[in-house]
Enzyme design. Structure first.
Site, mmCIF file in Angstrom:
data_model
loop_
_atom_site.group_PDB
_atom_site.id
_atom_site.type_symbol
_atom_site.label_atom_id
_atom_site.label_comp_id
_atom_site.label_asym_id
_atom_site.label_seq_id
_atom_site.Cartn_x
_atom_site.Cartn_y
_atom_site.Cartn_z
ATOM 1 N N CYS A 28 0.813 -1.208 0.000
ATOM 2 C CA CYS A 28 0.000 0.000 0.000
ATOM 3 C C CYS A 28 0.853 1.268 0.000
ATOM 4 O O CYS A 28 0.539 2.243 -0.663
ATOM 5 C CB CYS A 28 -0.963 0.002 1.159
ATOM 6 S SG CYS A 28 -0.177 -0.013 2.765
ATOM 7 N N HIS A 33 -2.141 1.036 7.194
ATOM 8 C CA HIS A 33 -2.427 1.221 5.778
ATOM 9 C C HIS A 33 -2.051 2.650 5.390
ATOM 10 O O HIS A 33 -2.047 3.544 6.228
ATOM 11 C CB HIS A 33 -3.924 0.971 5.544
ATOM 12 C CG HIS A 33 -4.302 0.938 4.098
ATOM 13 N ND1 HIS A 33 -3.721 0.089 3.206
ATOM 14 C CD2 HIS A 33 -5.235 1.646 3.394
ATOM 15 C CE1 HIS A 33 -4.263 0.267 2.016
ATOM 16 N NE2 HIS A 33 -5.188 1.216 2.099
ATOM 17 N N ASP A 56 -7.966 5.585 -2.672
ATOM 18 C CA ASP A 56 -7.088 4.510 -2.188
ATOM 19 C C ASP A 56 -6.601 3.709 -3.378
ATOM 20 O O ASP A 56 -7.308 2.852 -3.889
ATOM 21 C CB ASP A 56 -7.836 3.607 -1.208
ATOM 22 C CG ASP A 56 -6.899 2.625 -0.537
ATOM 23 O OD1 ASP A 56 -5.728 2.537 -0.963
ATOM 24 O OD2 ASP A 56 -7.329 1.964 0.413
#
Lengths: 312, 659
Positions: free
Chosen positions: B404, B448, B464
């Site tokens: 991520c 994250h 995202d």
């Protein structure tokens, strides 16, 4: 210490002291064993002596008989000994056409059953049954054994080949089990220097009459047991049942035996009441052979058991 | 009391109790410190069992100095929690070598109690609480063994010490509930007590979240007032990273504000967060928080910051809006969120500028970037290759395998190159719903990174990029991704129902999961009711008893009053039980207590006659008295002749008896 009410006990105490002293002349350095044996007899129990040959088992039995004026018989147990050989047989008498019972060697006041574990279980049971019942039944007729009747059995625990060790349930029939042990150095020296024991035994004169002995046995039953002492005995029994250290706890019969032996021990000490010390003195001999360790557990130690139970 | 202790079993009890007391410190202190303790214990054992060399005073002194130097070299100081515990434990090991008198044993045992207490400076978990109780029981049993070497066997000692602790429990609970709590750091832990906490750092380097994702430690727990929102909305905002040098990302200095400037577009969600200590001030909140808990500030980048680093478990209530429209950034913020690192490569710039030329709307540019990730062979993986000096370029045109943080960093770089204000947000995503207690457990592995871009219509919009490449990460959580990877499944390659099938739990895992949930619930209760019972909770508890606004001095008086009543009640029970004791025995025990003052202590199993014999051997001068009293006592207790006269004489002689 003025523990005993002096009025009632002195005759008994002096008498018993004399007996112990006389035994001590011949069985050297074994006063404790002699006292235990005498206590066992006074409590109307039977005695099992376990030890090596030659440490004075037989001599002790002989001396006891001699000092107490008891009629003495010795049975050497062997593998081919039959129950009839010790109990007696009925033999047909042609004159009056009757079976007449011929009493065996068991019909004596003090019987020494030497090396009891050499006989077959059948013969052993016959002896043990007679010990318990104090009578012998042959051909449907019951023959009372003499009074007092005291069996001293010996066995050698170390040589087990060709023997039939007594099962635990049978060990219970003996009030006490004691070991003789080697004499200490001084006692052994005296033994080596002294006269032949056999001669000494033969020359023994009774210190006590059979009547007096019976009286003492009755006296044992009257030695007082107070409630706190019963508490103590019960706590001890409880401890063996709860400890988890023993395969099984003590039976009520073991409790009765412990009490009877303690009474006799108290009388030997010239007291007409039982103290916790009396229980502690006889406990190793009375309960040692009735306890088995759990499998894999450490060996039974009555001393450790006693230390774990506080006196109430 | 200076009698030598020769009994080996007592030493064994002592060593066992010591091992129990020191055991929890194995996790906290350097191994050599535990080793010194163990060597001391083993050496002493060998002295006893195999007659090894026993060091003299000079050697012991030298060893002590060596230990002092070693501890100083380890910590640079002898003060503080760690050096203190280290000294206590190492010197205990040395103390074993000089144990001789009963006093030595007692001192060591008391230090064991201190060592047990000391382990609470490191942790207050339920396990440790249970362990400490057991260790205290073992120490108490060892103390009994010391005082009465032949009296009891191990089981009885342990049972008795357990019973002593059980009897002390009510008093302990009362003291715990009523002892005045002081808020603040007056009785706080020493300053070095918080090293070794894991948490999100305030910078993001390639691999920093990756390393967090290995940790299954719990970051925080959340219970929602209503139903919890779906997993894809659970973006826990931690901190916002604006400045970058092309490799790492850092926070800019945001402005603290007490008012939030956004327009909520949905109903508020209310929830309580229990934050684990992290030694960092960040307080995770659901995007975007609207309220400000006590001792915390809201900041202009919509993050929450505690006034101090969070060093103890923190409880706070919040409400958040998951849909919102924010205002425009000010000039400085706008400039900061557009700044590109100087070393941004030409092809990165060209890629982004190409999208910008085609689209006017920033959201369409973002969509183009996401499409690029989705269609150009990018892979989401927990084990990405290492990247060099220009990670964004290498990632976009070279490896195309990342986590991520790689996607977020690359995406924000691209957006800035396209002239769209954007920034990285660091936080947590999702969480594990504990159905046993109906709350959410968020772990460090749920950490994250995502991006925010600014659009004139909607203000800051969350984008995202991980969701474009690995929707499973968003919908199912990182744990699911890890399990899929272990099964060899390439993310994005399977239809949804096949993924769910691959994730189905066997009954063994199912039971394990639920056991874990119940254990977590138990721990929550332990912390809520035991560890976190501070000033606030105490006030609430006292209020519920009708004791509002009580001053701490009155609280102490109350505490003593309750303790006194309890002790008196217990004493009364004991006294009443004593009444049934035989008066002869009572008198005799008085006599024994008098003798005990001279060191003649009757063992519980020792008969009065035996004891009298032992006494007169040691003290022939007392013979007459001892014999008289013992004789009278035995007659009263065992002869069965109830003689009031004898009892009277016994009592009189005991009263007159002096050693």
């Amino acid at each position: 210490m003025a523990l005993a009410p002096e009025k009632t006990v002195p005759p008994a105490r002096h008498l018993l002291d004399a007996v112990i002293q006389r035994i001590g002349h011949i069985v050297l350095g074994k006063e404790r064993q002699a006292r235990l044996a005498l206590a066992c007899l006074l409590a109307r129990g039977h005695l099992l002596i376990e030890d090596l040959p030659g440490v004075g088992k037989t001599t002790l039995a002989h001396v006891l008989a001699g000092v107490l004026g008891l009629q003495f018989k010795r049975i050497q147990f062997t593998a081919d000994l039959l129950p009839a050989d010790i109990l007696g047989v009925s033999i047909y008498q042609p004159e009056n056409k009757l079976f007449v019972f011929h009493p065996g060697p068991l019909f004596a006041q003090l019987v020494l059953a030497d090396e009891i574990n050499r006989a077959t279980p059948k013969t052993q049971s016959a002896l043990l049954e007679a010990m318990e019942e104090r009578q012998v039944t042959a051909d449907g007729v019951t023959h009372k054994l003499p009074e007092p009747f005291f069996v001293i059995a010996t066995q050698n625990p170390h040589h087990l080949i060709g023997t039939f060790p007594l099962p635990e349930s049978q060990l219970d029939r003996f009030l006490m089990r004691i070991e003789m042990g080697y004499p200490d150095r001084a006692a052994e020296r005296a033994l080596l220097k002294g006269r032949d024991r056999r001669e000494l035994v033969a020359s023994l004169q009774p210190v006590i009459s059979a009547d007096k002995l019976a009286g003492l046995q009755r006296h044992v039953a009257h030695v007082h047991v107070a409630d706190p002492l019963l508490d103590y005995v019960q706590n001890l029994l409880d401890a063996t049942r709860r400890a988890g250290e023993f395969a099984e706890g003590l039976s009520p019969r073991a409790g009765l035996s412990l009490l009877a032996a303690s009474r006799a021990w108290a009388l030997l000490a010239g007291r007409d009441m039982v103290l916790p010390e009396d229980v502690q003195a006889v406990a190793p001999s009375v309960i040692g052979h009735r306890l088995r360790p759990v499998s894999g557990g450490r060996a039974v130690s009555v001393a450790r058991l006693l230390e774990s139970v506080p006196i109430p | 009391m200076n009698t030598g202790i020769a009994h080996r079993p007592v030493l064994h009890s002592l060593l066992a109790a010591g091992a129990g007391a020191v055991a929890p410190h194995i996790l906290e202190l350097p191994l050599w410190i535990i080793a010194v303790f163990a060597i001391g214990a083993a050496w002493r054992y060998a002295c006893e069992a195999f007659q090894w060399y026993r060091p003299g005073r000079f050697v012991r002194l030298t060893l002590m100095l060596l230990i002092l130097v070693a501890v100083f070299r380890q910590y640079g100081t002898l003060l503080g929690r760690d050096p203190g515990m280290a000294l206590l434990i190492t010197l205990l090991g040395l103390k074993f070598l000089e144990l001789k008198t009963q006093r030595d044993f007692v001192v060591s045992l008391f230090v064991f109690y201190l060592v047990i207490l000391g382990s609470f400076l490191y942790s207050q978990s339920l396990w440790l609480g249970v362990w400490a109780l057991l260790a205290v029981a073992a120490c108490t049993a060892a103390l009994m063994h010391l005082m009465q070497p032949a009296g009891m066997d191990l089981r009885r000692r342990l049972r008795l010490s357990g019973m002593m602790i059980a009897k002390a429990l009510p008093l302990m609970v009362i003291v715990y509930l009523l002892f005045p709590r002081i808020s603040g750091t007056l009785w706080g832990l020493p300053a070095d007590a918080h090293s070794g906490l894991t948490g999100m750092s305030d910078t993001m380097q390639p691999g920093s979240i990756r390393s967090l994702s290995e940790s299954s430690e719990i970051a925080f727990r959340v219970s929602f007032d209503g139903a919890s929102p779906p997993a894809r909305e659970l973006y826990w905002r931690g901190l916002v990273l604006t400045e970058t040098d092309g490799r790492g990302w850092r926070r800019a200095q945001p402005i603290a504000t007490d008012k939030v400037s956004f327009t909520p577009l949905s109903a508020p969600l209310s929830y309580q967060v229990t934050l684990e200590p992290s030694d960092k001030p960040w307080m995770p909140a659901l995007d975007l928080p609207a309220t400000r808990p006590k001792d915390a500030r809201l900041q202009s980048d919509f993050t929450l910051k505690h006034n101090d680093p969070v060093r103890e478990r923190l409880n706070y209530s919040l409400s958040s809006y998951t849909r919102y429209r924010t205002g425009a950034p000010d000039r400085a913020e706008r400039a900061a969120t557009l700044r590109l690192p100087r070393n941004t490569s030409a092809r990165v710039r060209a890629l982004a500028e190409g999208w910008r030329r085609e689209n006017d709307d920033p959201l369409r540019v973002a969509q183009a970037a996401l499409d690029y990730f989705r269609h150009d062979n990018f892979v989401y993986t927990l084990n990405p290759p290492l990247l060099g000096d220009d990670p964004v370029d290498e990632f976009l045109f070279g490896t195309r395998r990342g986590f991520c943080e790689h996607y977020a960093a690359a995406f924000v770089t691209l957006m800035r190159a396209a002239g769209i204000p954007s920034r990285v947000v660091l936080g947590y995503l999702g969480g594990e719903l504990n159905t046993a207690g109906n709350y959410l457990i968020v772990r460090q592995s749920d950490a994250h990174a995502w991006a925010e871009i600014w659009t004139p219509e909607r203000g800051w919009v969350r984008v995202d990029p991980t969701g474009a490449i690995a929707p499973e990460r968003i919908e199912l959580g990182l744990d699911a991704v890890r399990r899929l990877e272990q099964q060899g499944v390439v993310l994005g390659s399977l239809p949804a129902d096949a993924v769910l099938h691959a994730l189905e739990l066997g009954w063994f895992e199912y039971v394990g999961l639920h056991a874990r949930w119940y254990w977590d619930l138990t721990n929550m209760a332990w912390y809520r009711w035991v560890v976190d019972y501070g000033k606030e909770r105490q006030e609430r508890f006292l209020t519920s008893l009708g004791l509002d606004e009580i001053s701490w001095s009155r609280l102490v008086s109350l505490l003593f009053a309750v303790a006194l009543v309890l002790t008196l009640a217990y004493a009364l029970i004991l006294l009443r039980r004593k009444k049934s004791v035989d008066p002869a025995l009572a008198a005799y025990l008085r006599f024994c207590r008098e003798l005990a003052r001279t060191g003649l202590i009757r063992a519980p199993y020792e008969g009065a006659l035996d004891f009298a014999r032992r006494c007169t051997q040691r003290r022939p001068d007392l013979k007459d008295h001892v014999d008289n009293i013992t004789g009278r006592y035995l007659r009263c207790r065992y002869s069965g002749h109830d003689s009031a006269e004898e009892l009277r004489l016994l009592k009189r002689e005991v009263s007159a008896f002096r050693t």
